[in-house]
Enzyme design. Structure first.
Site, PDB file in Angstrom:
ATOM      1  N   ASP A 191     -10.197 -73.564 -10.986  1.00  0.00           N
ATOM      2  CA  ASP A 191      -8.887 -73.003 -11.327  1.00  0.00           C
ATOM      3  C   ASP A 191      -8.491 -71.872 -10.397  1.00  0.00           C
ATOM      4  O   ASP A 191      -7.387 -71.866  -9.826  1.00  0.00           O
ATOM      5  CB  ASP A 191      -8.887 -72.519 -12.775  1.00  0.00           C
ATOM      6  CG  ASP A 191      -9.079 -73.656 -13.773  1.00  0.00           C
ATOM      7  OD1 ASP A 191      -8.856 -74.814 -13.382  1.00  0.00           O
ATOM      8  OD2 ASP A 191      -9.456 -73.383 -14.923  1.00  0.00           O
TER       9      ASP A 191
ATOM     10  N   ARG B 136     -15.500 -60.809 -20.492  1.00  0.00           N
ATOM     11  CA  ARG B 136     -14.114 -60.793 -20.035  1.00  0.00           C
ATOM     12  C   ARG B 136     -13.511 -59.389 -19.952  1.00  0.00           C
ATOM     13  O   ARG B 136     -12.811 -59.074 -18.985  1.00  0.00           O
ATOM     14  CB  ARG B 136     -13.249 -61.693 -20.920  1.00  0.00           C
ATOM     15  CG  ARG B 136     -13.565 -63.186 -20.857  1.00  0.00           C
ATOM     16  CD  ARG B 136     -13.885 -63.626 -19.470  1.00  0.00           C
ATOM     17  NE  ARG B 136     -13.923 -65.082 -19.333  1.00  0.00           N
ATOM     18  CZ  ARG B 136     -14.712 -65.727 -18.496  1.00  0.00           C
ATOM     19  NH1 ARG B 136     -15.566 -65.041 -17.740  1.00  0.00           N
ATOM     20  NH2 ARG B 136     -14.682 -67.031 -18.393  1.00  0.00           N
TER      21      ARG B 136
ATOM     22  N   ASP C 202      -9.654 -66.957 -23.370  1.00  0.00           N
ATOM     23  CA  ASP C 202      -9.792 -65.995 -22.278  1.00  0.00           C
ATOM     24  C   ASP C 202      -8.468 -65.357 -21.873  1.00  0.00           C
ATOM     25  O   ASP C 202      -8.430 -64.200 -21.442  1.00  0.00           O
ATOM     26  CB  ASP C 202     -10.443 -66.657 -21.066  1.00  0.00           C
ATOM     27  CG  ASP C 202     -11.941 -66.789 -21.217  1.00  0.00           C
ATOM     28  OD1 ASP C 202     -12.506 -66.120 -22.101  1.00  0.00           O
ATOM     29  OD2 ASP C 202     -12.561 -67.560 -20.458  1.00  0.00           O
TER      30      ASP C 202
ATOM     31  N   SER D 299     -16.690 -77.871 -17.556  1.00  0.00           N
ATOM     32  CA  SER D 299     -16.268 -76.502 -17.265  1.00  0.00           C
ATOM     33  C   SER D 299     -17.379 -75.577 -17.722  1.00  0.00           C
ATOM     34  O   SER D 299     -17.818 -75.622 -18.869  1.00  0.00           O
ATOM     35  CB  SER D 299     -14.971 -76.180 -18.019  1.00  0.00           C
ATOM     36  OG  SER D 299     -14.624 -74.830 -17.847  1.00  0.00           O
TER      37      SER D 299
END
Length: 410
Positions: free
Chosen positions: A16, A97, A126, A178
């Site tokens: 991504d 994160r 996220d 992923s």
């Protein structure tokens, strides 16, 4: 939003974020500053990252080593809290994160960026975690979220975009999982895992051996704590926080410990299925619970368990930079002051059991707990507190009995 001139992108080098660099330049005509944090991804994931980012169009690249900060200031706080989301997930992605987003926002401010960007999808958690952190660190900067803007709707289309723009990636239509990895865990999503009726393929696991291939002899590992913080493995107190966790990852992974196959409730409202490997973290969390069993009295232990659920949800939702999290940490810091000692776990074929617990602050009294009758506990005292506790029960039962008798006579 006016078109920005310089955008700080949270960059991992994965599919991504790799295609976002050319996409930003193509659609916004802006400079791109790629920001990456080393939080123990391992596996050569960061090798050549700077060169790759520049080759695909980044004008500046920042790669920060944040491993010690991640373990000491984030993971160990979570350990002290005992946070587990929905009783299974040890929050490996969630807890990382806020730190990554904080660093990205700080770099953006330092380099004169006028926007922030990330590669999170509009379906995931996220996006919330990153953007709530942006609001805390750089609230005036607008956010570009390509997955909420572009026409790409699948990982297959993202792979096609990468091929057309000559962006090197490791993902293929046959290798479609992923993954997110750091020193605490690795997550696996997508592919065959999207349907919860499918068993997780053995080949997805990367940090842990299959239990059937684990050693045929059990192994004991002793984890030491000081005020709730892990400080040693098998008596070695010279280890840094990072080295300690890496050693427990090695031991746990060798014995197949730490695999979780989870259907979870995402913050955005849908359910998702993922597989997680957290070998060292699983051992640490289990050992810390055993220390608490010795050192916390019942009211504190039970209240702490309730707040641990709140803390887990807070971390999962990305609410790290909030007064509530800071206030909860103050409680957990105080609550775990006595959590000093050692716990020995015995690992075997994917499982483990505690075999020894000791603490200088232990509330366990052998004189009181022993079945041998002693002077420390007068058993006759039990009658009084049972009568007091049972008084409402007794009164209610007497009332029901009297009501039934009156009804029978009527």
């Amino acid at each position: 939003m006016n078109k920005p001139k310089k955008v700080a992108l949270a960059y991992s080098g994965g599919l991504d974020t790799s295609i976002i660099i050319p996409w930003l330049k193509e659609n916004y005509g802006c400079e791109v500053v790629a920001v990456c944090g080393d939080i123990g991804q391992g596996g050569g994931e960061l090798k050549g990252l700077e060169a790759k980012a520049r080759k695909t169009g980044a004008s500046e690249v920042y790669v920060a080593d944040m491993r010690e900060e991640f373990v000491s200031d984030y993971l160990w706080r979570m350990v002290r809290a005992g946070a587990e989301y929905e009783h299974k997930y040890l929050l490996g992605t969630s807890i990382a994160r806020p730190l990554l987003a904080k660093k990205q926002a700080e770099v953006a401010l330092a380099t004169g960026c006028d926007a922030l960007a990330h590669g999170c999808t509009g379906k995931g958690n996220d996006q919330v975690r990153f953007e709530l952190t942006y609001k805390a660190i750089a609230p005036h900067l607008p956010v570009i979220a390509p997955w909420r803007e572009w026409d790409i709707v699948s990982r297959e289309q993202a792979i096609d975009y990468a091929a057309k723009h000559k962006v090197p990636i490791s993902s293929t239509t046959k290798k479609i999982y992923s993954r997110d990895r750091n020193i605490w865990h690795i997550s696996h999503e997508g592919g065959a895992l999207e349907d919860p009726k499918n068993a997780a393929p053995e080949e997805i696991w990367m940090l842990t051996r299959s239990p059937k291939d684990a050693p045929d002899k059990p192994e004991d590992v002793t984890i030491g704590f000081e005020k709730g913080r892990p400080v040693s493995v098998n008596g070695n107190k010279k280890l840094s926080a990072v080295a300690l966790l890496e050693e427990l990852n090695r031991i746990g992974g060798k014995h197949g410990v730490g695999r979780v196959d989870l259907v979870e409730n995402r913050f955005v409202g849908m359910k998702s299925r993922g597989c997680y490997e957290t070998p060292g973290g699983t051992l640490i969390m289990a050992a810390h619970k055993e220390i608490e069993a010795l050192t916390l009295d019942r009211p504190l232990a039970h209240f702490k368990q309730k707040l641990a659920l709140d803390y887990a949800e807070l971390v999962y939702a990305g609410l790290w930079f909030t007064p509530l999290r800071e206030s909860l940490d103050a409680f957990f810091d105080k609550a775990t002051e006595a959590n000093t000692g050692e716990v020995t776990l015995r690992l075997f074929k994917g499982g483990f059991q505690p075999v020894s617990r000791k603490s200088p602050n232990s509330l366990y009294s052998l004189d009181i707990a022993s079945f041998t009758m002693g002077a420390e506990y007068d058993q006759r005292d039990a009658r009084g507190f049972i009568n007091l506790i049972g008084l409402p029960i007794q009164v209610r039962a007497s009332l029901k009995s009297a009501t039934r008798k009156r009804a029978a006579k009527a």
